[in-house]
Design a protein around this motif. Structure first.
Motif, PDB file in Angstrom:
ATOM      1  N   ASP A   1       0.792  -1.228   0.000  1.00  0.00           N
ATOM      2  CA  ASP A   1       0.000   0.000   0.000  1.00  0.00           C
ATOM      3  C   ASP A   1       0.825   1.280   0.000  1.00  0.00           C
ATOM      4  O   ASP A   1       0.258   2.374  -0.063  1.00  0.00           O
ATOM      5  CB  ASP A   1      -0.943   0.012   1.208  1.00  0.00           C
ATOM      6  N   ARG A   2       2.173   1.172   0.052  1.00  0.00           N
ATOM      7  CA  ARG A   2       2.969   2.403   0.079  1.00  0.00           C
ATOM      8  C   ARG A   2       4.403   2.127  -0.358  1.00  0.00           C
ATOM      9  O   ARG A   2       4.892   0.990  -0.327  1.00  0.00           O
ATOM     10  CB  ARG A   2       2.963   3.034   1.477  1.00  0.00           C
ATOM     11  N   ILE A   3       5.056   3.230  -0.722  1.00  0.00           N
ATOM     12  CA  ILE A   3       6.465   3.227  -1.112  1.00  0.00           C
ATOM     13  C   ILE A   3       7.201   4.241  -0.240  1.00  0.00           C
ATOM     14  O   ILE A   3       6.708   5.352  -0.012  1.00  0.00           O
ATOM     15  CB  ILE A   3       6.636   3.644  -2.588  1.00  0.00           C
TER      16      ILE A   3
ATOM     17  N   MET B   1       8.234   9.328  -0.852  1.00  0.00           N
ATOM     18  CA  MET B   1       7.223   8.605  -0.091  1.00  0.00           C
ATOM     19  C   MET B   1       5.852   8.828  -0.716  1.00  0.00           C
ATOM     20  O   MET B   1       5.573   9.898  -1.261  1.00  0.00           O
ATOM     21  CB  MET B   1       7.186   9.091   1.366  1.00  0.00           C
ATOM     22  N   GLY B   2       5.018   7.800  -0.620  1.00  0.00           N
ATOM     23  CA  GLY B   2       3.655   7.956  -1.098  1.00  0.00           C
ATOM     24  C   GLY B   2       2.876   6.668  -1.037  1.00  0.00           C
ATOM     25  O   GLY B   2       3.439   5.571  -0.969  1.00  0.00           O
ATOM     26  N   ALA B   3       1.554   6.795  -1.052  1.00  0.00           N
ATOM     27  CA  ALA B   3       0.656   5.644  -1.044  1.00  0.00           C
ATOM     28  C   ALA B   3       0.506   5.093  -2.453  1.00  0.00           C
ATOM     29  O   ALA B   3       0.561   5.828  -3.445  1.00  0.00           O
ATOM     30  CB  ALA B   3      -0.713   6.044  -0.489  1.00  0.00           C
ATOM     31  N   ARG B   4       0.312   3.777  -2.558  1.00  0.00           N
ATOM     32  CA  ARG B   4       0.082   3.097  -3.826  1.00  0.00           C
ATOM     33  C   ARG B   4      -1.413   2.937  -4.057  1.00  0.00           C
ATOM     34  O   ARG B   4      -2.125   2.346  -3.238  1.00  0.00           O
ATOM     35  CB  ARG B   4       0.737   1.716  -3.825  1.00  0.00           C
ATOM     36  N   LYS B   5      -1.880   3.462  -5.194  1.00  0.00           N
ATOM     37  CA  LYS B   5      -3.268   3.283  -5.598  1.00  0.00           C
ATOM     38  C   LYS B   5      -3.313   3.047  -7.101  1.00  0.00           C
ATOM     39  O   LYS B   5      -2.505   3.623  -7.827  1.00  0.00           O
ATOM     40  CB  LYS B   5      -4.103   4.512  -5.221  1.00  0.00           C
ATOM     41  N   PRO B   6      -4.219   2.228  -7.595  1.00  0.00           N
ATOM     42  CA  PRO B   6      -4.291   2.005  -9.042  1.00  0.00           C
ATOM     43  C   PRO B   6      -4.480   3.320  -9.795  1.00  0.00           C
ATOM     44  O   PRO B   6      -5.262   4.182  -9.383  1.00  0.00           O
ATOM     45  CB  PRO B   6      -5.508   1.088  -9.197  1.00  0.00           C
ATOM     46  N   ILE B   7      -3.746   3.484 -10.883  1.00  0.00           N
ATOM     47  CA  ILE B   7      -3.839   4.709 -11.657  1.00  0.00           C
ATOM     48  C   ILE B   7      -5.179   4.754 -12.396  1.00  0.00           C
ATOM     49  O   ILE B   7      -5.671   3.734 -12.890  1.00  0.00           O
ATOM     50  CB  ILE B   7      -2.663   4.831 -12.635  1.00  0.00           C
TER      51      ILE B   7
END
Length: 257
Positions: free
Chosen positions: A174-176, A194-200
């Motif tokens: 869910d994050r990088i 840094m940031g959250a992973r969400k489908p583009i």
């Protein structure tokens, strides 16, 4: 089912160490994708023009004439990674055709475990050099692991090509979170992503352009703006030296911290 790329609408921070201080934090947009798949929303493309796009020629090997994931797999194999693994690319997409990436990351994973990373660095002088990061035996990399490499390529004209990089990687579902510290005595720079992973989605792309217009063009503009600030503060300019001949260098050591 084919998974669309992830959109990391995150931020980057840079903090300069030494006698001349400078620090900033900017929002950035990265994508994390399987470089062998082409699926995505209407406003995102692989290897063709779009609002957001990722092109194989921009990554893997010679700058502007890259081989994409084929190159990355070859580099991981040369480093000794002989068991099965998957590869993903973490990079800033082009925006309306314009491309510039200070650093992109090829991520090798064994299942959910991150086992190696190629940090593909580019400077504003047209040079590229990549750093191969892994632990002994390609053990799983956690956020507690620091991987160290000798700095070989000129990046900032206000820093010497000396010292070491210390890499820390966290790649969760869910994050990088990535931290790179350049250390050269009491000089250097600490940078994070840094940031959250969400489908583009097309909606997330339009939202990114509303928050941060012009994408990669904004990135290069901010680089030059920070360079001007450093110059006005009295930082010494270093001319661009000859880049390293080898395209990839291995980490010099690894440690648990």
């Amino acid at each position: 089912m084919t998974r669309w790329p992830d959109h990391i609408a995150g931020y980057t921070t840079h903090a300069r160490r030494g006698e001349i201080s400078n620090a900033f934090r900017y929002g950035v947009d990265f994508v994390l994708l399987d470089p062998e798949q082409n699926a995505g929303p209407a406003l995102f493309s692989r290897n063709r023009f779009n609002l957001f796009a990722v092109h194989d020629r921009h990554h893997g090997g010679e700058r502007g004439n890259g081989a994409g994931v084929i190159w990355a797999i070859e580099q991981f194999r040369k480093a000794g990674l002989n068991r099965p693994f998957s590869v993903h690319l973490l990079t800033q997409p082009t925006c309306l055709g314009y491309q510039f990436n200070p650093v992109s990351f090829w991520l090798a994973q064994d299942g959910d475990a991150l086992i190696a990373v190629i940090a593909e660095t580019n400077n504003t002088f047209g040079d590229r050099h990549s750093y191969m990061c892994h632990l002994p035996g390609f053990a799983a990399i956690s956020a507690a692991d620091t991987i160290t490499a000798v700095k070989l390529m000129h990046v900032s004209p206000f820093q010497d090509v000396e010292g070491t990089y210390r890499f820390n990687f966290l790649v969760d579902s869910d994050r990088i979170s990535i931290r790179i510290a350049h250390e050269n005595g009491d000089q250097g720079v600490i940078a994070t992503l840094m940031g959250a992973r969400k489908p583009i989605t097309s909606t997330s792309i339009l939202a990114a352009l509303a928050r941060r217009p012009f994408g990669a063009l904004r990135t290069i503009s901010l680089i030059y703006w920070q360079a001007l600030k450093l110059k006005l503060k009295g930082a010494s300019y270093r001319p661009n030296p000859t880049p390293p001949e080898q395209e990839t260098s291995a980490c010099s050591m690894s440690a648990n911290v």
